[in-house]
Write a protein that holds these residues in place. Structure first.
Motif, PDB file in Angstrom:
ATOM      1  N   CYS A  16       0.835  -1.227   0.000  1.00 32.79           N
ATOM      2  CA  CYS A  16       0.000   0.000   0.000  1.00 32.79           C
ATOM      3  C   CYS A  16       0.855   1.257   0.000  1.00 32.79           C
ATOM      4  CB  CYS A  16      -0.923  -0.014   1.225  1.00 32.79           C
ATOM      5  SG  CYS A  16      -2.231  -1.256   1.150  1.00 32.79           S
ATOM      6  N   ILE A  17       1.908   1.245   0.812  1.00 32.97           N
ATOM      7  CA  ILE A  17       2.811   2.406   0.856  1.00 32.97           C
ATOM      8  C   ILE A  17       3.413   2.670  -0.517  1.00 32.97           C
ATOM      9  CG2 ILE A  17       4.988   3.270   1.806  1.00 32.97           C
ATOM     10  CD1 ILE A  17       4.283   1.809   4.406  1.00 32.97           C
ATOM     11  N   PHE A  18       3.879   1.616  -1.172  1.00 31.46           N
ATOM     12  CA  PHE A  18       4.460   1.766  -2.519  1.00 31.46           C
ATOM     13  C   PHE A  18       3.409   2.265  -3.505  1.00 31.46           C
ATOM     14  CE2 PHE A  18       5.370   0.031  -6.711  1.00 31.46           C
ATOM     15  CZ  PHE A  18       6.631   0.559  -6.938  1.00 31.46           C
ATOM     16  N   TYR A  19       2.187   1.714  -3.399  1.00 33.89           N
ATOM     17  CA  TYR A  19       1.132   2.072  -4.353  1.00 33.89           C
ATOM     18  C   TYR A  19       0.723   3.532  -4.214  1.00 33.89           C
ATOM     19  CZ  TYR A  19      -3.383   1.982  -6.762  1.00 33.89           C
ATOM     20  OH  TYR A  19      -4.424   2.262  -7.595  1.00 33.89           O
ATOM     21  N   PHE A  20       0.469   3.980  -2.965  1.00 33.37           N
ATOM     22  CA  PHE A  20       0.011   5.358  -2.758  1.00 33.37           C
ATOM     23  C   PHE A  20       1.131   6.380  -2.870  1.00 33.37           C
ATOM     24  CE2 PHE A  20      -3.325   3.067  -0.204  1.00 33.37           C
ATOM     25  CZ  PHE A  20      -4.357   3.306  -1.098  1.00 33.37           C
ATOM     26  N   TRP A  21       2.380   5.897  -2.964  1.00 38.49           N
ATOM     27  CA  TRP A  21       3.521   6.806  -3.119  1.00 38.49           C
ATOM     28  C   TRP A  21       3.960   6.935  -4.578  1.00 38.49           C
ATOM     29  CZ3 TRP A  21       9.227   5.480  -1.725  1.00 38.49           C
ATOM     30  CH2 TRP A  21      10.017   6.632  -1.879  1.00 38.49           C
ATOM     31  N   TYR A  29      -3.910   8.525   2.335  1.00 38.44           N
ATOM     32  CA  TYR A  29      -3.800   7.075   2.448  1.00 38.44           C
ATOM     33  C   TYR A  29      -2.359   6.644   2.718  1.00 38.44           C
ATOM     34  CZ  TYR A  29      -8.621   6.728   0.765  1.00 38.44           C
ATOM     35  OH  TYR A  29      -9.959   6.826   0.645  1.00 38.44           O
ATOM     36  N   LEU A  30      -1.412   7.392   2.134  1.00 39.29           N
ATOM     37  CA  LEU A  30      -0.006   7.073   2.362  1.00 39.29           C
ATOM     38  C   LEU A  30       0.358   7.243   3.832  1.00 39.29           C
ATOM     39  CD1 LEU A  30       2.817   6.385   1.313  1.00 39.29           C
ATOM     40  CD2 LEU A  30       3.154   8.825   0.853  1.00 39.29           C
ATOM     41  N   LYS A  31      -0.128   8.317   4.438  1.00 33.78           N
ATOM     42  CA  LYS A  31       0.158   8.575   5.848  1.00 33.78           C
ATOM     43  C   LYS A  31      -0.448   7.492   6.730  1.00 33.78           C
ATOM     44  CE  LYS A  31      -0.214  12.183   9.375  1.00 33.78           C
ATOM     45  NZ  LYS A  31      -0.702  13.545   9.669  1.00 33.78           N
ATOM     46  N   VAL A  32      -1.697   7.100   6.435  1.00 30.52           N
ATOM     47  CA  VAL A  32      -2.366   6.056   7.207  1.00 30.52           C
ATOM     48  C   VAL A  32      -1.617   4.737   7.080  1.00 30.52           C
ATOM     49  CG1 VAL A  32      -4.469   4.675   7.403  1.00 30.52           C
ATOM     50  CG2 VAL A  32      -4.627   7.151   7.073  1.00 30.52           C
ATOM     51  N   SER A  33      -1.147   4.436   5.848  1.00 32.24           N
ATOM     52  CA  SER A  33      -0.417   3.177   5.622  1.00 32.24           C
ATOM     53  C   SER A  33       0.882   3.145   6.403  1.00 32.24           C
ATOM     54  CB  SER A  33      -0.145   3.008   4.123  1.00 32.24           C
ATOM     55  OG  SER A  33      -1.352   2.931   3.393  1.00 32.24           O
TER      56      SER A  33
END
Length: 269
Positions: A16-21, A29-33
């Motif tokens: 998720c971090i890679f996807y939203f970044w 969403y990146l912060k939440v991940s």
């Protein structure tokens, strides 16, 4: 079971971090991940080891006891010995740490400072897999101790601190040698009349045909100066253990200076 679920969530959060970044930028969403990833990592590191092996052993033992109640009294002795062997096998080693727990353990170990007590290390990292007195084994790395103080280890982070300490000690020894050589030169070139005029700083004694003077600088070992009858001065670093010889290592040699020399204007220098 819980460790396996958390491991799957941990991997999913990395995706998720890679996807939203990179793929679809979304700061929220990146912060939440990222926050969730940190929380899961801490949780996995703090969770105790899985007890599934112990539960399976208990279930097997219960099944064995249940079936043994249906056996005739003539076979009770055989069943007793069989149960004894089964209970001995139940004492299997604790399950190994998963990859995330190993990563977290190494990260905490790498932050340990040299000189940390053995008890404090065990408090920070938990009970070791093996304790050999001067060495603690955790998974695939060792920590070494002398007088119950941490002095090294297999981890690169620990070895880096050891190398840094060795470099610092070498530099300090080099500076000490330079400072001591400077003191010895100043002491050896000091005129005899100046030394004898300052009994509170320098001690003097007549030994056979030699004059012996001592001086103890505040931040260095004692220096011993010997003026021989042939007007030759030698300054030694005093060796209280006598490992070299009675006076110690030689630091300076030169002609004896008895009085301050004056320039053409009559001033001393």
């Amino acid at each position: 079971m819980l460790n396996n679920i958390l491991s799957i969530i941990w991997i999913a959060l990395i995706i998720c971090i890679f996807y939203f970044w990179k793929k679809k930028s979304n700061k929220k969403y990146l912060k939440v991940s990222i926050i969730s990833f940190i929380a899961i990592t801490l949780l996995i590191g703090l969770l105790p080891q899985s007890s599934s092996t112990k539960e399976a052993a208990k279930t097997a033992e219960a099944t064995s006891v249940s079936s043994s109640s249906q056996v005739t009294s003539s076979s009770s002795s055989k069943h007793s010995s069989s149960t004894s062997r089964s209970s001995h096998k139940d004492k299997s080693p604790e399950p190994k740490r998963n990859k995330i727990q190993k990563w977290w353990l190494k990260r905490k170990a790498g932050k340990l400072e040299l000189g940390t007590s053995k008890a404090q290390v065990e408090k920070e990292l938990g009970k070791p897999d093996q304790d050999n007195g001067q060495m603690l084994l955790y998974d695939n790395f060792n920590l070494y101790f002398e007088n119950n103080k941490l002095v090294g280890g297999d981890l690169p982070a620990i070895q880096k601190k050891v190398d840094k300490k060795i470099t610092k000690e070498k530099q300090e020894r080099k500076e000490e040698q330079t400072r001591l050589a400077s003191y010895a030169q100043a002491f050896g070139r000091k005129p005899v009349d100046t030394i004898q005029s300052m009994p509170s700083v320098y001690t003097s004694d007549h030994v056979e045909d030699n004059m012996v003077y001592t001086w103890h600088p505040d931040d260095s070992p004692m220096l011993v100066r010997v003026d021989s009858p042939n007007n030759f001065t030698t300054v030694y670093k005093y060796d209280k253990n006598g490992e070299h010889h009675a006076l110690g290592t030689t630091l300076y040699q030169g002609r004896t200076i008895y009085q301050k020399q004056s320039n053409n204007n009559g001033y001393d220098y």
